[in-house]
Design a protein around this motif. Structure first.
Motif, PDB file in Angstrom:
ATOM      1  N   GLN A 159       0.830  -1.200   0.000  1.00  0.00           N
ATOM      2  CA  GLN A 159       0.000   0.000   0.000  1.00  0.00           C
ATOM      3  C   GLN A 159       0.871   1.260   0.000  1.00  0.00           C
ATOM      4  OE1 GLN A 159      -3.224   0.159  -0.393  1.00  0.00           O
ATOM      5  NE2 GLN A 159      -3.547  -2.066  -0.356  1.00  0.00           N
ATOM      6  N   LYS A 160       1.945   1.193   0.750  1.00  0.00           N
ATOM      7  CA  LYS A 160       2.856   2.344   0.805  1.00  0.00           C
ATOM      8  C   LYS A 160       3.479   2.602  -0.560  1.00  0.00           C
ATOM      9  CE  LYS A 160       7.013   3.950   3.194  1.00  0.00           C
ATOM     10  NZ  LYS A 160       8.035   3.612   4.221  1.00  0.00           N
ATOM     11  N   TYR A 161       3.934   1.516  -1.205  1.00  0.00           N
ATOM     12  CA  TYR A 161       4.554   1.673  -2.528  1.00  0.00           C
ATOM     13  C   TYR A 161       3.528   2.126  -3.570  1.00  0.00           C
ATOM     14  CZ  TYR A 161       8.693  -0.632  -0.658  1.00  0.00           C
ATOM     15  OH  TYR A 161       9.813  -0.935   0.075  1.00  0.00           O
ATOM     16  N   ARG A 162       2.289   1.660  -3.427  1.00  0.00           N
ATOM     17  CA  ARG A 162       1.252   2.120  -4.347  1.00  0.00           C
ATOM     18  C   ARG A 162       1.027   3.617  -4.234  1.00  0.00           C
ATOM     19  NH1 ARG A 162      -3.769  -2.260  -4.243  1.00  0.00           N
ATOM     20  NH2 ARG A 162      -2.727  -3.902  -5.467  1.00  0.00           N
ATOM     21  N   ALA A 163       1.000   4.079  -2.983  1.00  0.00           N
ATOM     22  CA  ALA A 163       0.837   5.524  -2.780  1.00  0.00           C
ATOM     23  C   ALA A 163       1.989   6.299  -3.395  1.00  0.00           C
ATOM     24  CB  ALA A 163       0.717   5.814  -1.289  1.00  0.00           C
ATOM     25  N   ILE A 164       3.214   5.753  -3.236  1.00  0.00           N
ATOM     26  CA  ILE A 164       4.382   6.424  -3.812  1.00  0.00           C
ATOM     27  C   ILE A 164       4.303   6.439  -5.337  1.00  0.00           C
ATOM     28  CG2 ILE A 164       6.892   6.283  -4.083  1.00  0.00           C
ATOM     29  CD1 ILE A 164       6.991   5.120  -1.230  1.00  0.00           C
ATOM     30  N   ILE A 165       3.873   5.291  -5.911  1.00  0.00           N
ATOM     31  CA  ILE A 165       3.762   5.207  -7.378  1.00  0.00           C
ATOM     32  C   ILE A 165       2.723   6.196  -7.894  1.00  0.00           C
ATOM     33  CG2 ILE A 165       3.016   3.699  -9.253  1.00  0.00           C
ATOM     34  CD1 ILE A 165       4.326   1.381  -7.708  1.00  0.00           C
ATOM     35  N   LYS A 166       1.570   6.292  -7.190  1.00  0.00           N
ATOM     36  CA  LYS A 166       0.552   7.242  -7.620  1.00  0.00           C
ATOM     37  C   LYS A 166       1.066   8.668  -7.552  1.00  0.00           C
ATOM     38  CE  LYS A 166      -3.506   4.468  -6.417  1.00  0.00           C
ATOM     39  NZ  LYS A 166      -4.725   4.389  -5.574  1.00  0.00           N
ATOM     40  N   GLU A 167       1.803   8.954  -6.511  1.00  0.00           N
ATOM     41  CA  GLU A 167       2.373  10.302  -6.396  1.00  0.00           C
ATOM     42  C   GLU A 167       3.341  10.596  -7.536  1.00  0.00           C
ATOM     43  OE1 GLU A 167       4.798  12.993  -3.080  1.00  0.00           O
ATOM     44  OE2 GLU A 167       4.235  10.914  -2.658  1.00  0.00           O
ATOM     45  N   GLU A 168       4.187   9.607  -7.837  1.00  0.00           N
ATOM     46  CA  GLU A 168       5.137   9.795  -8.937  1.00  0.00           C
ATOM     47  C   GLU A 168       4.411   9.914 -10.279  1.00  0.00           C
ATOM     48  OE1 GLU A 168       8.312  10.323  -8.721  1.00  0.00           O
ATOM     49  OE2 GLU A 168       8.314  10.121  -6.534  1.00  0.00           O
ATOM     50  N   GLN A 169       3.329   9.141 -10.454  1.00  0.00           N
ATOM     51  CA  GLN A 169       2.558   9.251 -11.687  1.00  0.00           C
ATOM     52  C   GLN A 169       1.925  10.620 -11.838  1.00  0.00           C
ATOM     53  OE1 GLN A 169      -0.237   6.036 -11.571  1.00  0.00           O
ATOM     54  NE2 GLN A 169       1.222   4.502 -12.379  1.00  0.00           N
ATOM     55  N   ALA A 170       1.428  11.155 -10.728  1.00  0.00           N
ATOM     56  CA  ALA A 170       0.860  12.509 -10.783  1.00  0.00           C
ATOM     57  C   ALA A 170       1.930  13.529 -11.166  1.00  0.00           C
ATOM     58  CB  ALA A 170       0.241  12.861  -9.433  1.00  0.00           C
ATOM     59  N   LYS A 171       3.141  13.367 -10.589  1.00  0.00           N
ATOM     60  CA  LYS A 171       4.233  14.268 -10.956  1.00  0.00           C
ATOM     61  C   LYS A 171       4.597  14.123 -12.429  1.00  0.00           C
ATOM     62  CE  LYS A 171       6.372  14.417  -6.364  1.00  0.00           C
ATOM     63  NZ  LYS A 171       7.596  14.111  -5.584  1.00  0.00           N
ATOM     64  N   PHE A 172       4.622  12.878 -12.905  1.00  0.00           N
ATOM     65  CA  PHE A 172       4.951  12.652 -14.315  1.00  0.00           C
ATOM     66  C   PHE A 172       3.896  13.268 -15.224  1.00  0.00           C
ATOM     67  CE2 PHE A 172       4.381  10.017 -18.114  1.00  0.00           C
ATOM     68  CZ  PHE A 172       5.645  10.152 -18.686  1.00  0.00           C
ATOM     69  N   GLN A 173       2.615  13.127 -14.850  1.00  0.00           N
ATOM     70  CA  GLN A 173       1.553  13.711 -15.652  1.00  0.00           C
ATOM     71  C   GLN A 173       1.668  15.232 -15.684  1.00  0.00           C
ATOM     72  OE1 GLN A 173      -0.466  11.832 -17.347  1.00  0.00           O
ATOM     73  NE2 GLN A 173      -1.694  13.486 -18.247  1.00  0.00           N
ATOM     74  N   GLU A 174       1.995  15.784 -14.544  1.00  0.00           N
ATOM     75  CA  GLU A 174       2.169  17.244 -14.480  1.00  0.00           C
ATOM     76  C   GLU A 174       3.324  17.694 -15.366  1.00  0.00           C
ATOM     77  OE1 GLU A 174       2.878  20.730 -11.078  1.00  0.00           O
ATOM     78  OE2 GLU A 174       2.730  18.608 -10.528  1.00  0.00           O
ATOM     79  N   CYS A 175       4.433  16.967 -15.312  1.00  0.00           N
ATOM     80  CA  CYS A 175       5.584  17.307 -16.157  1.00  0.00           C
ATOM     81  C   CYS A 175       5.242  17.135 -17.638  1.00  0.00           C
ATOM     82  CB  CYS A 175       6.778  16.436 -15.782  1.00  0.00           C
ATOM     83  SG  CYS A 175       7.439  16.751 -14.144  1.00  0.00           S
ATOM     84  N   ASN A 176       4.466  16.096 -17.946  1.00  0.00           N
ATOM     85  CA  ASN A 176       4.078  15.861 -19.335  1.00  0.00           C
ATOM     86  C   ASN A 176       3.206  17.004 -19.857  1.00  0.00           C
ATOM     87  OD1 ASN A 176       3.767  14.614 -21.771  1.00  0.00           O
ATOM     88  ND2 ASN A 176       2.219  13.159 -21.062  1.00  0.00           N
ATOM     89  N   GLU A 177       2.235  17.449 -19.040  1.00  0.00           N
ATOM     90  CA  GLU A 177       1.398  18.572 -19.449  1.00  0.00           C
ATOM     91  C   GLU A 177       2.229  19.830 -19.645  1.00  0.00           C
ATOM     92  OE1 GLU A 177      -1.695  18.571 -20.269  1.00  0.00           O
ATOM     93  OE2 GLU A 177      -2.040  16.450 -19.822  1.00  0.00           O
TER      94      GLU A 177
END
Length: 429
Positions: A159-177
């Motif tokens: 669960q902890k790693y999932r939260a970290i992955i989601k956070e990183e995905q949000a950062k990646f999406q922000e950088c992509n935009e």
């Protein structure tokens, strides 16, 4: 009783707490009963004879038998082997290397009345210990509890790693935009014409103007080539017409010669018939008279004249055949000349058409308007195509070849003369 070590998934029954209670087969039952009274934790007793295990009696089975009337007096004073022979329960003997889960499974696979019977553990030093099934089950439950703790820990970490992955995905999406936004701004800035782009556009326009002028020159050249090709077509057509007239004249001359040949052939046939008639008369006179009369000399003279006349006719036919062959040769040469002219015209027309097609393809590829300098369309001449002319010439050649074959078939004057000479020699008296 041995002490258990740290619980691990590879834990074996040799590491679990076991009991050591072993008697010989001759030991009285009262001794075993006293030992069970002194040590309440003993699950049973192992009975041996000369270092060989005869069997095992559990505390539960021992008490069941001893609680019955008169059993204590019977088995208390007699060897323990008597009670073992009466119970006849085969012990479950397992090596100390058996894992806890496997041992529990083996114990549960026994009959339901024997599930809780102690297990005889065979050690590597060939000694034997007793393992209580309750101890085995408790060890398995502890292992399961420990495994559940590990699983829960892994779940929490997941669960902890999932939260970290989601956070990183949000950062990646922000950088992509952000990157897409920068790209759009860059494209907008590139679409704005600057000084260098304007200069390049002016240069490109000049190149287009030069290319347009070049197209005009090419179009003029192609127009000139097309006119020359059409002029050559007219000349070739006139030449073919003249050759056709010549072929018709030669054909008429051939027809007249053929008529002469026919008349000559008929004369030769008449002469041959006269020769045959005279030959028959000579043969009849010769048979009737033994010596040659004066009338026979007159017949021979007539035969000689006919032979001379036949030779003259044969020479005349040979001369006619020679003239016939010469005219046929002239006709063939004229037909071949017409075919060559037609082929030359076809080649020139094909070249002009290829040049026109190349110009059209180039204009279509560049997508440019038609040059304004060429305002007059190329002349369209309605005439017989080169392909039809070539076919007509080929048909003429076929007709000439057939005439040559007929000449060869009709050139038989020499053969007729030879036949007449042979007939005269055969009938000469």
């Amino acid at each position: 009783m041995s002490n258990p070590t740290q619980l691990t998934p590879d834990l074996t029954i040799g590491h679990l707490p076991c009991h050591h209670f072993q008697v010989s087969a001759a030991t009285p039952g009262q001794v075993v009963a006293e030992r069970f009274e002194q040590e309440p934790d003993l699950p049973g007793v192992i009975i041996t004879h000369e270092s060989q295990v005869l069997g095992m009696i559990s505390r539960v089975k021992f008490r069941e038998q001893m609680s019955l009337p008169d059993r204590l007096e019977i088995y208390g004073q007699h060897p323990i082997r008597a009670l073992l022979d009466f119970i006849r329960i085969p012990p479950l003997m397992l090596s100390e290397n058996w894992k806890v889960d496997d041992a529990v499974q083996a114990s549960l696979n026994r009959h339901k009345d024997l599930i809780y019977e102690p297990i005889v553990v065979v050690m590597e030093n060939e000694s034997h210990l007793l393992l209580d099934v309750q101890t085995l089950v408790i060890a398995q439950s502890r292992l399961l509890a420990q495994a559940n703790k590990v699983i829960q820990k892994h779940r929490v970490e997941r669960q902890k790693y999932r939260a970290i992955i989601k956070e990183e995905q949000a950062k990646f999406q922000e950088c992509n935009e952000l990157l897409k936004s920068q790209q759009r701004q860059t494209e907008k800035s590139q679409n704005l014409p600057n000084f260098h782009q304007q200069a390049a556009m002016v240069k490109q326009a000049e190149e287009l103007a030069q290319m347009n002028q070049r197209f005009v020159r090419i179009a003029k050249l192609i127009s000139s080539e097309g006119r020359q090709a059409f002029q050559a077509t007219f000349q070739g057509a006139n030449s073919i017409c003249n050759n056709t007239d010549k072929i018709l004249g030669v054909g008429k001359a051939i027809a007249n010669d053929l008529e002469t040949v026919n008349r000559t052939s008929r004369t030769i046939r008449e002469a041959i018939e006269q020769v045959r008639h005279l030959a028959v008369q000579v043969a009849v006179v010769t048979n009737q008279m033994g010596s040659q009369p004066s009338g026979l000399s007159q017949v021979s003279l007539e035969i000689g004249r006919l032979a001379s006349k036949t030779f003259e006719l044969g020479n005349q036919m040979e001369q006619i055949a020679s003239r016939f062959k010469l005219r046929v040769h002239e006709l063939t040469q004229a037909a071949r000349a017409g075919a060559n002219v037609a082929k030359s015209v076809t080649i020139k027309i094909d070249r002009a058409e290829m040049a026109l097609l190349e110009l059209e393809e180039l204009i279509a590829e560049k997508d440019l308007p038609s040059p304004t300098a060429i305002t007059e369309p190329l002349p369209v001449i309605k005439s017989v195509t080169a392909d039809s002319l070539v076919k007509d010439i080929e048909h003429a050649e076929v007709a000439v070849y057939e005439l040559e074959q007929r000449v060869q078939q009709q050139d038989s004057s020499q053969y007729l003369i030879q036949k007449i000479q042979q007939a005269l020699k055969a009938k000469k008296p």
